[in-house]
Design an enzyme around this catalytic site. Sequence first.
Site, PDB file in Angstrom:
ATOM      1  N   PRO A   9       8.400  11.627   2.466  1.00 36.37           N
ATOM      2  CA  PRO A   9       7.998  13.104   2.833  1.00 36.37           C
ATOM      3  C   PRO A   9       9.320  13.948   2.999  1.00 36.37           C
ATOM      4  O   PRO A   9      10.355  13.815   3.262  1.00 36.37           O
ATOM      5  CB  PRO A   9       7.479  12.778   4.497  1.00 36.37           C
ATOM      6  CG  PRO A   9       8.248  11.817   4.669  1.00 36.37           C
ATOM      7  CD  PRO A   9       8.177  10.735   3.344  1.00 36.37           C
ATOM      8  N   ASN A  10       8.552  15.243   2.537  1.00 37.89           N
ATOM      9  CA  ASN A  10       9.750  16.472   2.286  1.00 37.89           C
ATOM     10  C   ASN A  10      10.702  16.184   1.524  1.00 37.89           C
ATOM     11  O   ASN A  10      11.301  17.515   1.149  1.00 37.89           O
ATOM     12  CB  ASN A  10      10.322  16.648   3.915  1.00 37.89           C
ATOM     13  CG  ASN A  10       9.412  16.969   5.120  1.00 37.89           C
ATOM     14  OD1 ASN A  10       8.356  17.741   4.778  1.00 37.89           O
ATOM     15  ND2 ASN A  10       9.565  16.173   5.860  1.00 37.89           N
ATOM     16  N   ARG A  17      15.068  22.581   0.838  1.00 38.61           N
ATOM     17  CA  ARG A  17      15.135  22.251   2.296  1.00 38.61           C
ATOM     18  C   ARG A  17      16.816  21.700   2.610  1.00 38.61           C
ATOM     19  O   ARG A  17      17.486  20.903   1.977  1.00 38.61           O
ATOM     20  CB  ARG A  17      14.422  20.945   2.267  1.00 38.61           C
ATOM     21  CG  ARG A  17      14.664  20.292   3.540  1.00 38.61           C
ATOM     22  CD  ARG A  17      13.945  18.819   3.550  1.00 38.61           C
ATOM     23  NE  ARG A  17      14.207  18.208   4.654  1.00 38.61           N
ATOM     24  CZ  ARG A  17      14.007  16.869   5.052  1.00 38.61           C
ATOM     25  NH1 ARG A  17      13.935  16.101   4.149  1.00 38.61           N
ATOM     26  NH2 ARG A  17      14.148  16.323   6.209  1.00 38.61           N
ATOM     27  N   TYR A  22      21.307  18.171   1.863  1.00 33.29           N
ATOM     28  CA  TYR A  22      20.553  17.542   0.737  1.00 33.29           C
ATOM     29  C   TYR A  22      20.902  18.209  -0.583  1.00 33.29           C
ATOM     30  O   TYR A  22      20.519  17.630  -1.717  1.00 33.29           O
ATOM     31  CB  TYR A  22      18.943  17.783   0.837  1.00 33.29           C
ATOM     32  CG  TYR A  22      18.448  17.032   1.957  1.00 33.29           C
ATOM     33  CD1 TYR A  22      18.522  15.590   2.113  1.00 33.29           C
ATOM     34  CD2 TYR A  22      17.998  17.660   3.254  1.00 33.29           C
ATOM     35  CE1 TYR A  22      17.996  15.016   3.247  1.00 33.29           C
ATOM     36  CE2 TYR A  22      17.665  17.004   4.257  1.00 33.29           C
ATOM     37  CZ  TYR A  22      17.639  15.598   4.402  1.00 33.29           C
ATOM     38  OH  TYR A  22      17.320  14.997   5.670  1.00 33.29           O
ATOM     39  N   ASN A  71      13.496   6.251  -1.321  1.00 35.15           N
ATOM     40  CA  ASN A  71      14.258   7.102  -0.465  1.00 35.15           C
ATOM     41  C   ASN A  71      12.840   7.476   0.534  1.00 35.15           C
ATOM     42  O   ASN A  71      12.243   8.594  -0.033  1.00 35.15           O
ATOM     43  CB  ASN A  71      14.489   8.497  -0.992  1.00 35.15           C
ATOM     44  CG  ASN A  71      15.204   9.357  -0.004  1.00 35.15           C
ATOM     45  OD1 ASN A  71      15.026   9.241   1.451  1.00 35.15           O
ATOM     46  ND2 ASN A  71      16.170   9.994  -0.222  1.00 35.15           N
ATOM     47  N   ALA A  74      11.888  10.424   6.316  1.00 37.11           N
ATOM     48  CA  ALA A  74      11.717   9.911   7.924  1.00 37.11           C
ATOM     49  C   ALA A  74      11.075   8.560   8.050  1.00 37.11           C
ATOM     50  O   ALA A  74      11.211   8.176   9.017  1.00 37.11           O
ATOM     51  CB  ALA A  74      11.029  10.954   8.518  1.00 37.11           C
ATOM     52  N   ASP A  84       6.580  -4.107   5.478  1.00 39.12           N
ATOM     53  CA  ASP A  84       5.616  -5.178   5.137  1.00 39.12           C
ATOM     54  C   ASP A  84       5.343  -5.034   3.590  1.00 39.12           C
ATOM     55  O   ASP A  84       5.225  -6.163   3.288  1.00 39.12           O
ATOM     56  CB  ASP A  84       4.244  -5.055   6.000  1.00 39.12           C
ATOM     57  CG  ASP A  84       4.668  -5.406   7.406  1.00 39.12           C
ATOM     58  OD1 ASP A  84       5.552  -6.001   7.949  1.00 39.12           O
ATOM     59  OD2 ASP A  84       3.504  -5.049   8.385  1.00 39.12           O
ATOM     60  N   GLU A  95      17.155   0.907  -0.801  1.00 38.69           N
ATOM     61  CA  GLU A  95      16.875   1.976  -0.065  1.00 38.69           C
ATOM     62  C   GLU A  95      17.847   3.076  -0.362  1.00 38.69           C
ATOM     63  O   GLU A  95      18.962   2.615  -0.551  1.00 38.69           O
ATOM     64  CB  GLU A  95      17.008   1.429   1.386  1.00 38.69           C
ATOM     65  CG  GLU A  95      16.933   2.402   2.334  1.00 38.69           C
ATOM     66  CD  GLU A  95      17.194   2.090   3.961  1.00 38.69           C
ATOM     67  OE1 GLU A  95      17.078   2.828   4.632  1.00 38.69           O
ATOM     68  OE2 GLU A  95      17.396   0.779   3.999  1.00 38.69           O
ATOM     69  N   HIS A  97      19.504   6.984   0.415  1.00 39.74           N
ATOM     70  CA  HIS A  97      19.678   8.348   1.268  1.00 39.74           C
ATOM     71  C   HIS A  97      20.415   9.190   0.693  1.00 39.74           C
ATOM     72  O   HIS A  97      21.839   8.804   0.210  1.00 39.74           O
ATOM     73  CB  HIS A  97      19.857   8.047   2.818  1.00 39.74           C
ATOM     74  CG  HIS A  97      18.999   7.100   3.369  1.00 39.74           C
ATOM     75  ND1 HIS A  97      17.571   7.459   3.677  1.00 39.74           N
ATOM     76  CD2 HIS A  97      18.940   5.819   3.787  1.00 39.74           C
ATOM     77  CE1 HIS A  97      16.849   6.496   4.429  1.00 39.74           C
ATOM     78  NE2 HIS A  97      17.893   5.371   4.234  1.00 39.74           N
ATOM     79  N   ILE A  98      20.049  10.410   0.634  1.00 35.88           N
ATOM     80  CA  ILE A  98      21.138  11.271  -0.034  1.00 35.88           C
ATOM     81  C   ILE A  98      22.350  11.708   0.986  1.00 35.88           C
ATOM     82  O   ILE A  98      23.204  11.721   0.567  1.00 35.88           O
ATOM     83  CB  ILE A  98      20.280  12.878  -0.352  1.00 35.88           C
ATOM     84  CG1 ILE A  98      19.127  12.236  -1.385  1.00 35.88           C
ATOM     85  CG2 ILE A  98      21.083  13.980  -0.629  1.00 35.88           C
ATOM     86  CD1 ILE A  98      18.152  13.299  -1.476  1.00 35.88           C
ATOM     87  N   ARG A 104      24.515  11.494  11.232  1.00 36.23           N
ATOM     88  CA  ARG A 104      23.584  12.435  11.634  1.00 36.23           C
ATOM     89  C   ARG A 104      22.944  11.889  13.006  1.00 36.23           C
ATOM     90  O   ARG A 104      23.439  11.394  13.604  1.00 36.23           O
ATOM     91  CB  ARG A 104      22.509  12.441  10.413  1.00 36.23           C
ATOM     92  CG  ARG A 104      23.004  13.091   9.268  1.00 36.23           C
ATOM     93  CD  ARG A 104      22.121  13.209   8.199  1.00 36.23           C
ATOM     94  NE  ARG A 104      20.988  14.384   8.430  1.00 36.23           N
ATOM     95  CZ  ARG A 104      19.860  14.514   8.158  1.00 36.23           C
ATOM     96  NH1 ARG A 104      19.418  13.695   6.963  1.00 36.23           N
ATOM     97  NH2 ARG A 104      19.091  15.338   8.473  1.00 36.23           N
ATOM     98  N   ARG A 108      18.140   8.698  13.282  1.00 41.04           N
ATOM     99  CA  ARG A 108      18.254   8.306  11.773  1.00 41.04           C
ATOM    100  C   ARG A 108      18.948   7.099  11.480  1.00 41.04           C
ATOM    101  O   ARG A 108      19.138   6.838  10.220  1.00 41.04           O
ATOM    102  CB  ARG A 108      18.825   9.487  11.026  1.00 41.04           C
ATOM    103  CG  ARG A 108      17.833  10.633  11.015  1.00 41.04           C
ATOM    104  CD  ARG A 108      18.332  11.823  10.354  1.00 41.04           C
ATOM    105  NE  ARG A 108      17.738  13.048  10.486  1.00 41.04           N
ATOM    106  CZ  ARG A 108      16.625  13.580   9.861  1.00 41.04           C
ATOM    107  NH1 ARG A 108      15.814  12.670   8.979  1.00 41.04           N
ATOM    108  NH2 ARG A 108      16.182  14.714  10.259  1.00 41.04           N
TER     109      ARG A 108
END
Length: 138
Positions: A9-10, A17, A22, A71, A74, A84, A95, A97-98, A104, A108
């Site tokens: 999302p986003n 954004r 980011y 990524n 949230a 799962d 996994e 993350h930028i 943060r 998070r």
Amino acid sequence: MKILIINGPNLNLLGVREPGIYGKESMEIYLPKLQARYPDIDIEYYQSNIEGELINKMQEVGFSYDGIVLNAGAYTHTSIALLDCIRSLRTPVIEVHISNVNDREEYRRHSVIGPGCKGTIQGFGLDSYRLAIEALKG
């Protein structure tokens, strides 16, 4: 080799954004650069703001692709359903993350999906995706 990059999302708003966190580059600009860097790897991209669609996509490719770079946005911090799903796949998931999520907000700093992933890469901007591909290449 086939790798799918999945953004949650986003993240369709990359480049717009919160550019201080980011960056100013969209995935539409970054992805062709990544694909050109790895011409021997089929790198596909998928983004959704909907948790169930992310799960459907991972289940679609999670038994035939060589890797998933995820990524989850949230959902990283909340989604047992994604965890799962990741645990049910044969395809390894990295996994990503930028931003450095440990630098943060407190909420998070905990990843619900992390225990199901092969590893986590964070804090290197969009280059985090390239580092994840390197990890999957072995």
